[in-house]
Structures are given as C-alpha cells and as structure tokens.
Design a protein around this motif. Structure first.
Motif, short mmCIF file in Angstrom:
data_model
loop_
_atom_site.label_atom_id
_atom_site.label_comp_id
_atom_site.label_asym_id
_atom_site.label_seq_id
_atom_site.Cartn_x
_atom_site.Cartn_y
_atom_site.Cartn_z
N MET A 334 0.89 -1.02 0.06
CA MET A 334 -0.09 0.03 -0.07
C MET A 334 1.01 1.36 -0.03
O MET A 334 0.39 2.42 -0.21
N GLY A 335 2.06 0.90 0.26
CA GLY A 335 3.02 2.24 0.09
C GLY A 335 3.16 2.68 1.58
O GLY A 335 2.32 2.56 2.64
N GLY A 336 4.34 3.58 1.87
CA GLY A 336 4.62 4.35 3.04
C GLY A 336 5.32 3.43 4.41
O GLY A 336 5.75 4.08 5.07
N ARG A 337 5.57 2.16 4.00
CA ARG A 337 6.22 1.55 4.90
C ARG A 337 7.22 0.32 4.62
O ARG A 337 6.64 -0.41 3.63
N GLY A 338 8.32 0.31 4.97
CA GLY A 338 9.23 -0.64 4.50
C GLY A 338 10.75 -0.34 5.39
O GLY A 338 10.96 0.86 5.22
N LYS A 339 11.61 -1.27 5.45
CA LYS A 339 12.83 -1.21 5.75
C LYS A 339 13.91 -1.97 5.25
O LYS A 339 13.37 -3.15 4.62
N ILE A 340 15.00 -1.48 4.81
CA ILE A 340 16.02 -2.20 4.20
C ILE A 340 16.48 -3.59 4.98
O ILE A 340 16.79 -4.54 4.39
N SER A 341 16.52 -3.25 6.12
CA SER A 341 16.65 -4.51 7.04
C SER A 341 15.76 -5.70 6.71
O SER A 341 16.16 -6.83 6.59
N GLY A 342 14.62 -5.44 6.76
CA GLY A 342 13.58 -6.49 6.35
C GLY A 342 13.60 -6.82 4.94
O GLY A 342 13.52 -7.97 4.76
N VAL A 343 14.02 -6.17 4.09
CA VAL A 343 14.32 -6.57 2.66
C VAL A 343 15.39 -7.59 2.67
O VAL A 343 15.50 -8.62 1.98
N ILE A 344 16.43 -7.40 3.42
CA ILE A 344 17.64 -8.50 3.49
C ILE A 344 17.32 -9.68 3.87
O ILE A 344 17.42 -10.86 3.46
N ILE A 345 16.35 -9.63 4.99
CA ILE A 345 15.93 -10.84 5.53
C ILE A 345 14.84 -11.59 4.58
O ILE A 345 14.98 -12.95 4.71
N GLY A 346 14.01 -10.76 3.80
CA GLY A 346 13.27 -11.15 2.93
C GLY A 346 13.89 -12.14 1.92
O GLY A 346 13.58 -13.23 1.46
#
Length: 395
Positions: A334-346
């Motif tokens: 939906m936009g507006g939320r997200g972290k780089i650290s979470g992307v690495i985990i994903g």
C-alpha cells in the motif's frame, strides 16, 4: 504518587514497554528464517556447512540488490515489473562490451550503470510526468527490454568474461579483511545505539532500558562474528555479499536520514497530504525509478560476473523474487512502510527456500508453488496487521 512512579518503573512496566517496542513483523521473519534453516539442516547435513552457506549468500546477493532498489518504489506507492529484464539487458550489454568489443572492466561497469540510469529516467518520466501507471510502464519495459536483449545478442550466449570482471561475482575477502569488517560493523552498531539514545534524551523522548538495548546490540554483534567465522572457514566473506552490505547501509541512510527518504515515505503514506505540504512528487517519483533501474543494472553486472556468461534468459522472473523479498520483509504494498533490514531478511528467506529445496532435489514446480504461497501469506499478514491497527485506533 510515589507508589505510582515506582510501579511505572518497575520490572512489569519495563517488560510491557519492551514488548510494545518490538517490531513483531521483523522478528517473525527472523524466526521464520531460523525455522527454515533448522528444517533443512535436519533434512540434509550439507545445508548448514560453511560451503553451502557461502553459496547461499552469493545466490541471494542479486535478489537483495534488486529488492533494495525496489523498496523505495514500493514505499512510494508504485511497482517495478521491469527489473528482471533490466538485469538481463544490462548484463547482456556488459558481456557484449567486454567479450565482443574487448572493453576493459572499469569502462564496462561505468557504461552499464549509466545504461541503467537512462532506463530509469525513461520509465520514471512516463510515470511521473505523463501519469501512465507504473504497472503498465514497467510491464511494457519488461517485454521491450527482453526483446532488445534477444536482438543485441542475436540469441547467443556471450562468454567468457575477463578475470578482472569475474572477481565482482566470484571473489572472496581475505580472512584478515573479513575480521576487520566485523570489527567495523560491531563499532558501528555500538555507535548507532549510543547516538540514538543520546538523540532521544536530547529531544526529550522516552528512552528504553539500556540493558535491553545493549542486549540487542550484543546479539547482532555475535551474529556478525558467527557469520564471519563460518565464511572464513570456507573461502572468506563473498564479495557480492559485501556489496549487499554496502548498498544496504547507503539506502538505509538515504531512507532514514535524508529529506529525500522522508519525502518518499510521506508520498507513499498519503499522496495528497504530501502534495499539499509542498513535496515535489513528480521529481521524487522519477528518482525512485532511476534508483531502481540503477540497482538492477548493478545486479546485472553481478549476475554476469558470477555466471561468467550472459544469456537471453538471465533475470527471468527476478522481479517477482525482488517484490517477494520486499513483502516478506515487511514492506507494505500500500506504500509508506518498509525497511532495508527487512528486505535483506526477505531475500535470505527466498534464497534459503531455493537453496534448501534444490539440495533436497525438490522439483522446480514445487519450489514455485512454495514461494508463491509464502508471498500470499506474507501479504495477508500485512493486511491483517494493518486492519488490526485501524480497528485499534477506532476503538
């Protein structure tokens, strides 16, 4: 009054504040990753070996770089379906310049990245200044860039690359350099903890328990040195994963510490409010597509360097892996939320599933089914958590 003050600072209150401060989604993904590793380690003794883990981190590097670039696009409320084709096209361009035109590595890298910037400018212009939906623009780009790749390579595999180029995707850091890197990361974590607490105290915000904050820092420092020890027992820290760390740091700073990053989150959170507050939405939208395509071109270089060849199928379906890594890591579509650290985990979750199921000789169609089911589950968790927050606010 004294009793109330003591109660508010007692063990129970500290525990409640700690629980409230936890990012449940991020920790859920960490535990899910650990669960995946434990499951595959029971099924195969080879999974948790230094050699396989090293290969795992090399394999996830391309997806992680793509997902880091994709993050800001999704946070801004858009999507980029073309990144997989950009990986193939720019990787093919790099291979042609080096193998057929005999260009040196440094010039190939520069021209390839500039090609990514140009692609991002073209697509971003259509989205930002001509109001064509990003889904349509990048879907068209996905098909067009794949066709261009087939045309410029004449459907051939272009190989082999020069040794200096192959080091980008196949080299490892010496043990001493890896240890120094671990020390630098540990120092950065401790400094970040100290600086964050100092800033919160300075501006009068509530500060968490120093014991809990220190415990978190010690935990991540321990993970860092365990990782370096495991990598050093094989060949060392893979250079592609070092690039992931570097880009993760750069984009974390860009997202959290710059006006540009705050504007992107504001646009994704509420586009109309961002416009009324004076944010140049068109320019910011153009820039997120430039960054996404640039990261895709870097991923293309890494991919060709690792495989020592460029093929017309390179990068196929990578856009879905990048989107899945973002969503699994807690980025909201939906936009507006997200972290780089979470992307690495994903990205690690996606790569671990691929790696583990390949070791178990699971057929490829089951791998796709599993990854698709996990993506749907991750989106459902995101929607469910947002609905709970909304209902809580209403209540």
């Amino acid at each position: 009054m004294k009793t109330d003050k003591v109660a508010s600072n007692g063990p129970g209150a500290l525990w409640n504040r700690w629980i409230a401060s936890i990012d449940i989604r991020s920790y859920t993904m960490i535990f899910a990753l650990i669960g995946i590793w434990v499951l595959f380690s029971f099924m195969s003794d080879f999974f948790l070996t230094s050699r396989n883990l090293s290969n795992l981190f090399v394999q996830m590097s391309v997806t992680a770089v793509l997902a880091i670039g994709m993050l800001l696009v999704i946070v801004a409320g858009h999507i980029d379906l073309s990144v997989g084709s950009i990986v193939g096209l720019t990787g093919g361009l790099a291979a042609i310049l080096q193998v057929w035109a005999k260009w040196p590595t440094w010039s190939v890298v520069i021209v390839t990245i500039l090609a990514g910037v140009l692609i991002g400018l073209i697509q971003g212009w259509w989205v930002a200044y001509r109001s064509v939906p990003a889904f349509i623009v990048t879907l068209g780009g996905m098909m067009a860039f794949r066709g261009i790749l087939t045309g410029i390579t004449k459907g051939q595999t272009v190989a082999p690359m020069q040794e200096s180029f192959r080091t980008i995707g196949q080299s490892y850091l010496p043990q001493g350099v890896g240890l120094f890197l671990g020390i630098v990361i540990a120092a950065a974590l401790l400094y970040g903890l100290w600086n964050a607490r100092r800033s919160r105290i300075k501006y009068g915000f509530e500060v968490g328990s120093p014991l809990i904050d220190t415990g978190k820092a010690v935990f991540f420092i321990a993970l860092t040195f365990i990782f370096i020890f495991l990598m050093s027992s094989y060949k060392g820290v893979p250079f592609p994963f070092l690039l992931v760390i570097i880009f993760a740091v750069i984009f974390t700073f860009l997202a959290n510490k710059t006006t540009f990053g705050r504007h992107i989150y504001a646009i994704g959170g509420n586009n109309e409010a961002a416009r009324l507050s004076g944010i140049n939405i068109k320019r910011r939208t153009l820039m997120v597509f430039v960054l996404s395509a640039t990261m895709a071109s870097i991923a293309g270089i890494m991919q060709v360097a690792r495989l020592n060849a460029a093929t017309i199928s390179s990068g196929t379906m990578y856009e879905l892996d990048a989107i899945a890594a973002c969503v699994i890591g807690g980025t909201s579509l939906m936009g507006g939320r997200g972290k780089i650290s979470g992307v690495i985990i994903g990205a690690l979750v996606m790569a671990s599933l691929d790696n583990g199921m390949s070791i178990m000789n699971v057929e490829s169609f089951w791998q796709q089914i599993t990854k698709g089911a996990i993506l749907v589950l991750a989106v459902w968790i995101d929607i469910y958590s947002q609905n709970r927050k909304k209902s809580g606010k209403v209540a």
